[in-house]
Design a protein around this motif. Structure first.
Motif, short mmCIF file in Angstrom:
data_model
loop_
_atom_site.label_atom_id
_atom_site.label_comp_id
_atom_site.label_asym_id
_atom_site.label_seq_id
_atom_site.Cartn_x
_atom_site.Cartn_y
_atom_site.Cartn_z
N UNK A 25 0.87 -1.26 0.06
CA UNK A 25 0.00 0.00 0.12
C UNK A 25 0.80 1.23 0.00
N UNK A 26 2.10 1.22 0.88
CA UNK A 26 2.91 2.36 0.84
C UNK A 26 3.43 2.75 -0.50
N UNK A 27 3.82 1.67 -1.21
CA UNK A 27 4.37 1.97 -2.54
C UNK A 27 3.38 2.25 -3.68
N UNK A 28 2.40 1.47 -3.56
CA UNK A 28 1.18 1.90 -4.67
C UNK A 28 0.79 3.24 -4.57
N UNK A 29 0.58 3.77 -3.15
CA UNK A 29 0.07 4.91 -2.92
C UNK A 29 0.88 6.29 -3.44
#
Length: 261
Positions: A25-29
């Motif tokens: 989630x941290x990377x995709x966001x």
């Protein structure tokens, strides 16, 4: 598998999935740029892809060979030394200052010195792994001797058994679970030192060399993290095998009885 073991395994899987989801989630966001932190799914896919790379697997094999040799040498040195120091107080007193001086020295700090003496090859890596792995086994052996059953020792002495017989028949048997625990701790230390030595020294082949080379490449963070995943999986597998061996070999210890309850 007992109910407690199933619960612990389930919680472990849940923790891994939670960490995976957070990183994804941290990377995709876009909270962290993908160049610095690729999505966890990409890292996992690359890790699986590396499983089919013969060159990478040869490097992993080289790291494991250094790990095995270093850990085996550490056992061959530390167990007899621990038995000697733990059973002969005068010898322990004579070398205690030297042991306490050497024990805190980080093995990776010795890379330049050991490389100068042994050359830039597997010998240096094995020597550093051995040095780092000796201490947990040595001190666990000494501690295990101190925990042996006094009544059993007195009984053997009463029947005329000598010091060596008491050491082998009672003290070594009682210390065996502690020695096994020391070996398990040293196994993790040995793997860390093997990879770190390759990573910092920059010579030879192995998992650490793969990570070091990936650091130098453009957009190499994906390979760096995939290499880290492999290191973590190897550590997890090694620890799991050793824990299972301990449970089979020493089912009478309180820790093992608690697991079965």
């Amino acid at each position: 598998m007992t109910g407690r073991a199933r619960r612990d395994a389930g919680l472990g899987v849940l923790g891994v999935l939670l960490a995976f989801g957070v990183c994804e989630a941290v990377s995709r966001a876009g909270i962290v740029r993908r160049e610095y932190l690729p999505p966890a799914s990409d890292v996992l896919a690359r890790s699986v892809e590396l499983a089919g790379d013969p060159v990478f697997l040869d490097g992993v094999g080289a790291t494991l060979r250094a790990w095995v040799l270093g850990l085996a040498l550490a056992c061959a040195i530390a167990v007899p030394a621990g038995l000697l120091l733990g059973s002969v107080p005068i010898v322990d007193a004579a070398v205690r200052a030297i042991v306490e001086f050497l024990r805190p020295l980080p093995s990776v700090a010795l890379i330049p010195l050991v490389s100068l003496l042994l050359g830039s090859g597997t010998e240096t890596e094995v020597a550093l792994v051995t040095y780092a792995s000796v201490w947990p086994i040595l001190f666990n052996t000494m501690y295990g001797l101190g925990e042996s059953e006094p009544l059993a020792k007195d009984t053997l002495r009463a029947f005329g058994f000598g010091r060596a017989a008491v050491l082998l028949r009672v003290e070594l048997v009682g210390a065996a679970p502690f020695i096994a625990a020391g070996i398990r701790i040293s196994a993790a230390v040995a793997l860390v030192v093997a990879v770190a030595t390759e990573l910092l020294s920059g010579f030879g082949e192995g998992l650490g060399i793969f990570i070091a080379q990936a650091q130098q490449a453009t957009d190499g963070n994906l390979d760096v993290l995939a290499g880290v995943v492999w290191a973590g999986v190897l550590g997890l597998l090694i620890n799991g095998v050793l824990v299972r061996c301990e449970r089979r070999l020493f089912p009478w210890t309180p820790e093992r009885r608690a697991v079965r309850a």
